[in-house]
Design an enzyme around this catalytic site. Structure first.
Site, short mmCIF file in Angstrom:
data_model
loop_
_atom_site.label_atom_id
_atom_site.label_comp_id
_atom_site.label_asym_id
_atom_site.label_seq_id
_atom_site.Cartn_x
_atom_site.Cartn_y
_atom_site.Cartn_z
N ASP A 105 39.81 34.43 42.25
CA ASP A 105 39.12 34.68 43.52
C ASP A 105 37.61 34.54 43.36
O ASP A 105 36.84 35.40 43.80
CB ASP A 105 39.47 36.08 44.04
CG ASP A 105 39.14 36.27 45.52
OD1 ASP A 105 39.04 35.25 46.23
OD2 ASP A 105 38.98 37.42 45.95
N VAL A 106 37.19 33.44 42.74
CA VAL A 106 35.76 33.18 42.57
C VAL A 106 35.17 32.74 43.91
O VAL A 106 35.60 31.76 44.50
CB VAL A 106 35.52 32.08 41.52
CG1 VAL A 106 34.02 31.78 41.40
CG2 VAL A 106 36.10 32.49 40.18
#
Length: 216
Positions: A105-106
């Site tokens: 979930d960058v």
């Protein structure tokens, strides 16, 4: 401090504190160690809806999503983006190579600025900022991607084309996690430099009808 909802506090697949402990112990000498947020404490709090796990981490500044608004059209100058990108890559290298963790979930609000030593978190540099990658809440172990507790692999606007089910229906989940791990950071660079998302947030509702030209 992060307070988990009661309904997920005791879910075995939610392992954020285990991930954070691995971050602290894996290899403090690695150059990416200092660019991942660190666990200070965790405890449980009883509330009217049940037991909540509370995760205490170091105090950091604003996310890159808010930082970008300091610049015209939310476009961060490329020279600053380059200085931000190095610690982000080092952080992800540390997670992958030393901690056996895939972030999944960058995005800009999961990359926070580090205030100068002793400074108030609201006082942040406008040039060559230092950053840390945060939020391992939807991360997974690299050798157990099948245990990932959510179908989320990056936010929709940062998805790799292969993640869109209507386009690649036979690709298994483990492969999607691996592909998504390498796609999120370049998509984030696009956002920071252009002030726009690569894909719309609601792309899942439209891709099966008319996929965007730039993913074909």
């Amino acid at each position: 401090m992060k307070v988990l909802q009661a309904q997920v506090t005791d879910v075995p697949e939610v392992q954020e504190t285990n991930f954070l402990r691995r971050v602290l112990s894996a290899d403090p000498t690695h150059p990416g160690f200092q660019h991942v947020y660190h666990l200070l404490d965790d405890f449980y709090l009883e509330g009217p809806n049940g037991r909540h796990q509370c995760i205490v981490t170091e105090l950091l500044g604003e996310g890159l999503d808010r930082y970008a608004k300091r610049f015209p059209k939310a476009q961060i100058p490329i020279s600053i983006v380059k200085s931000i990108l190095r610690p982000v890559i080092l952080a992800l290298m540390y997670l992958h190579e030393k901690c056996n963790i895939i972030h999944t979930d960058v995005k800009s609000n999961n990359i926070l600025l580090v205030p100068p030593d002793g400074a108030n978190p609201s006082v942040l540099p406008t040039e060559s900022p230092t950053v840390k990658v945060i939020d391992l809440g939807v991360a997974c172990w690299a050798d157990h991607t099948e245990e990932h507790w959510t179908d989320l692999i990056q936010s929709p606007e940062f998805h790799a084309p292969e993640i869109f089910d209507p386009l690649f229906p036979t690709l298994d989940f483990c492969a999607k996690v691996a592909i998504g791990a390498g796609w999120g950071t370049p998509a984030e660079v696009y956002e920071l430099t252009t002030g726009k998302f690569l894909f719309p947030h609601d792309i899942h509702r439209t891709v099966h009808v008319s996929p965007p030209r730039h993913i074909l």
